[in-house]
Design an enzyme around this catalytic site. Structure first.
Site, short mmCIF file in Angstrom:
data_model
loop_
_atom_site.label_atom_id
_atom_site.label_comp_id
_atom_site.label_asym_id
_atom_site.label_seq_id
_atom_site.Cartn_x
_atom_site.Cartn_y
_atom_site.Cartn_z
N CYS A 195 -3.60 6.73 -1.86
CA CYS A 195 -2.59 7.64 -2.59
C CYS A 195 -2.31 6.76 -3.94
O CYS A 195 -1.91 5.68 -3.89
CB CYS A 195 -1.46 7.55 -1.72
SG CYS A 195 -1.68 8.44 -0.32
N CYS B 280 -4.94 -0.39 3.27
CA CYS B 280 -5.03 1.09 3.62
C CYS B 280 -6.14 1.47 2.87
O CYS B 280 -6.55 1.16 1.74
CB CYS B 280 -3.97 1.85 3.17
SG CYS B 280 -3.51 3.62 3.85
N CYS C 75 10.77 -1.06 9.72
CA CYS C 75 9.83 -0.36 9.16
C CYS C 75 8.68 -1.53 9.36
O CYS C 75 8.55 -2.45 8.86
CB CYS C 75 9.98 -0.17 7.65
SG CYS C 75 8.78 0.62 7.09
N CYS D 113 6.68 -0.29 -0.03
CA CYS D 113 5.36 0.17 -0.17
C CYS D 113 4.43 -0.96 -0.72
O CYS D 113 3.44 -0.63 -1.71
CB CYS D 113 5.30 1.49 -0.97
SG CYS D 113 6.59 2.37 -0.88
N CYS E 69 0.93 4.36 -4.50
CA CYS E 69 1.17 3.48 -3.48
C CYS E 69 0.40 1.99 -3.45
O CYS E 69 -0.72 1.81 -3.75
CB CYS E 69 0.94 4.20 -2.32
SG CYS E 69 1.25 2.98 -0.72
N GLU F 157 3.79 -6.47 5.51
CA GLU F 157 5.13 -6.37 5.14
C GLU F 157 5.98 -5.65 6.19
O GLU F 157 5.28 -4.61 6.63
CB GLU F 157 5.47 -5.52 3.79
CG GLU F 157 4.67 -6.05 2.64
CD GLU F 157 5.00 -5.47 1.40
OE1 GLU F 157 4.53 -5.64 0.45
OE2 GLU F 157 5.84 -4.37 1.40
N1 SAH Z 1 0.53 6.16 5.54
C1 SAH Z 1 1.46 6.72 5.86
C2 SAH Z 1 2.70 5.70 6.16
C3 SAH Z 1 2.86 4.64 5.16
S1 SAH Z 1 3.78 4.99 3.47
C4 SAH Z 1 1.95 7.87 5.07
O1 SAH Z 1 1.13 8.35 4.05
O2 SAH Z 1 2.82 8.50 5.39
C5 SAH Z 1 5.36 5.58 3.86
C6 SAH Z 1 5.83 6.40 2.90
O3 SAH Z 1 6.00 5.95 1.76
C7 SAH Z 1 4.80 7.67 2.60
O4 SAH Z 1 5.36 8.94 2.59
C8 SAH Z 1 4.36 7.22 1.13
O5 SAH Z 1 3.83 8.50 0.30
C9 SAH Z 1 5.52 6.66 0.44
N2 SAH Z 1 5.12 5.93 -0.73
C10 SAH Z 1 4.29 5.07 -0.66
N3 SAH Z 1 4.16 4.31 -2.23
C11 SAH Z 1 5.46 4.87 -2.53
C12 SAH Z 1 6.12 4.88 -3.91
N4 SAH Z 1 5.75 4.04 -4.78
N5 SAH Z 1 7.31 5.60 -4.04
C13 SAH Z 1 7.92 6.36 -3.12
N6 SAH Z 1 7.20 6.67 -1.76
C14 SAH Z 1 6.06 6.10 -1.51
#
Ligand code: SAH
Length: 351
Positions: free
Chosen positions: A117, A113, A106, A334, A120, A93
């Site tokens: 987390c 990944c 973006c 995300c 995510c 995406e």
């Molecule tokens: N892997 C990297 C970059 C990709 S995610 C990182 O962890 O920073 C980009 C941002 O979106 C990160 O801060 C991540 O924690 C956040 N993110 C992912 N899923 C999310 C969600 N459901 N709501 C809000 N932020 C989210």
């Protein structure tokens, strides 16, 4: 990719490649310009090269970019989300956002990944593969071609963990900021990481004037470990120290990302603890009400809690901003769309 991946080559590499074919250096520069400045996607468009050279290039090299599968336009703002396909069928995406200062894209850096987390969606199926530098670049070029716009800012915040695909991301930054290519200023590039400490130091060695964003999302390890497995590997203090050292070395302010999850990390005490932890660091906190992902049980914090959290940080001298939510109606965040489409694709194959 059986042929040479020409889109991923830095200018010097491209010149070397061209020399091996038996052509002069300036041809390499011309091709670099076609690919990264004029952003063409076929050798036939490179009209100042001889037909013979174009034929040789077609035989030896490929322009392996992304292909558009679908695009979603937000009806609430100017955000557009793209689903792109890469070689061997994976879907990634990208998002185009319009701000007062211009267009930002973006980009994704990996298909899937492996960081895990739990809030995510990108990580649910694990890592599929790293993207090449060319595939990261071509997300931007493809969007520019389709919309007829020029992108001035890049955030590496799509699917994937950029520091887990370190070399290709460094190459990407080098090529996208090359003056004879797209020429996007390094100051306008943000790399976001979940906090791979060793890699943050490695990145600092390059002394790139990009912005480092660290996804913190918690005021301590106990809370961070509940949703970020990476917190079991690197201690909270070490993540903060790496970010702070990064700021010292590069003289660039670091951003901490903090997604607010209702009842998990958004209390007054959490804000107070976070403020203590970040005291004295050249940093800025981005507060983002978490986007609920349908597979997960997290809810966004109320506006009232978000405001209170922000105020507490402010009163304690920690600069912060509540991030504007763009493209909420198109799931612009995300990995959510990608996942749905991959699932549907799978269903179609199974049936
Ligand atoms: N892997 C990297 C970059 C990709 S995610 C990182 O962890 O920073 C980009 C941002 O979106 C990160 O801060 C991540 O924690 C956040 N993110 C992912 N899923 C999310 C969600 N459901 N709501 C809000 N932020 C989210």
């Amino acid at each position: 990719m059986e042929k040479a991946d020409i889109l991923s080559m830095e200018q010097e590499e491209l010149i070397e490649f061209i020399r091996e074919i038996g052509e002069a250096n300036f041809r390499g520069k011309q091709i670099f310009n076609w690919l990264h400045n004029k952003k063409v996607c076929s050798f036939d468009d490179m009209t100042n090269l001889s037909v013979k050279l174009r034929e040789i290039l077609k035989e030896k090299a490929g322009i392996y970019g992304v292909k558009t599968v679908k695009k979603y336009k937000s009806s609430e703002d100017n955000t557009i989300k793209y689903l792109f396909q890469i070689e061997n069928g994976y879907i990634i995406e990208s998002v185009l956002m319009k701000y007062e200062y211009g267009y930002t894209v973006c980009v994704s850096t990996q298909a899937g990944c492996r960081m895990g987390c739990s809030f995510c969606a990108s990580t649910i199926g694990g890592l599929e593969r790293n993207l090449t530098a060319g595939e990261i670049l071509s997300q931007i070029y493809e969007i520019e071609r389709q919309e007829g716009v020029r992108v001035g800012h890049v955030v590496m915040m799509g699917c994937g963990e950029p520091l887990d695909n370190f070399e290709n991301c460094i190459k990407f930054i080098s090529i996208i900021s090359h003056k004879e290519g797209a020429g996007i200023s390094r100051r306008n590039i943000t790399l976001s990481t979940c906090g791979l400490v060793g890699k943050i130091y490695e990145l600092a060695e390059y002394k790139l004037p990009i912005t480092l964003a660290v996804s913190l999302h918690a005021p301590n390890d106990e809370i961070r470990r509940r949703f970020m497995p990476v917190a079991n590997k690197y201690k909270y203090e070490d993540v903060i120290k790496a970010a702070s050292d990064y700021a010292e070395i590069t003289k660039r302010r670091v951003t901490f990302e903090y997604s607010l999850i209702d009842g998990v990390n958004d209390s007054r005490e959490n804000a107070e603890e976070l403020a203590l932890r970040l005291r004295g660091i050249l940093a800025h906190v981005n507060l983002i009400p978490v986007n609920s992902v349908k597979e997960r049980n997290y809810n966004r914090s109320s506006d009232k809690s978000v405001r209170a959290f922000s105020r507490i940080l402010m009163e304690r001298g920690i600069e912060n901003a509540v991030r504007r939510r763009l493209g909420a109606d198109i799931n612009a965040a995300c990995g959510q769309l990608r996942k749905t489409v991959m699932e549907n694709k799978k269903k179609n194959i199974e049936h």
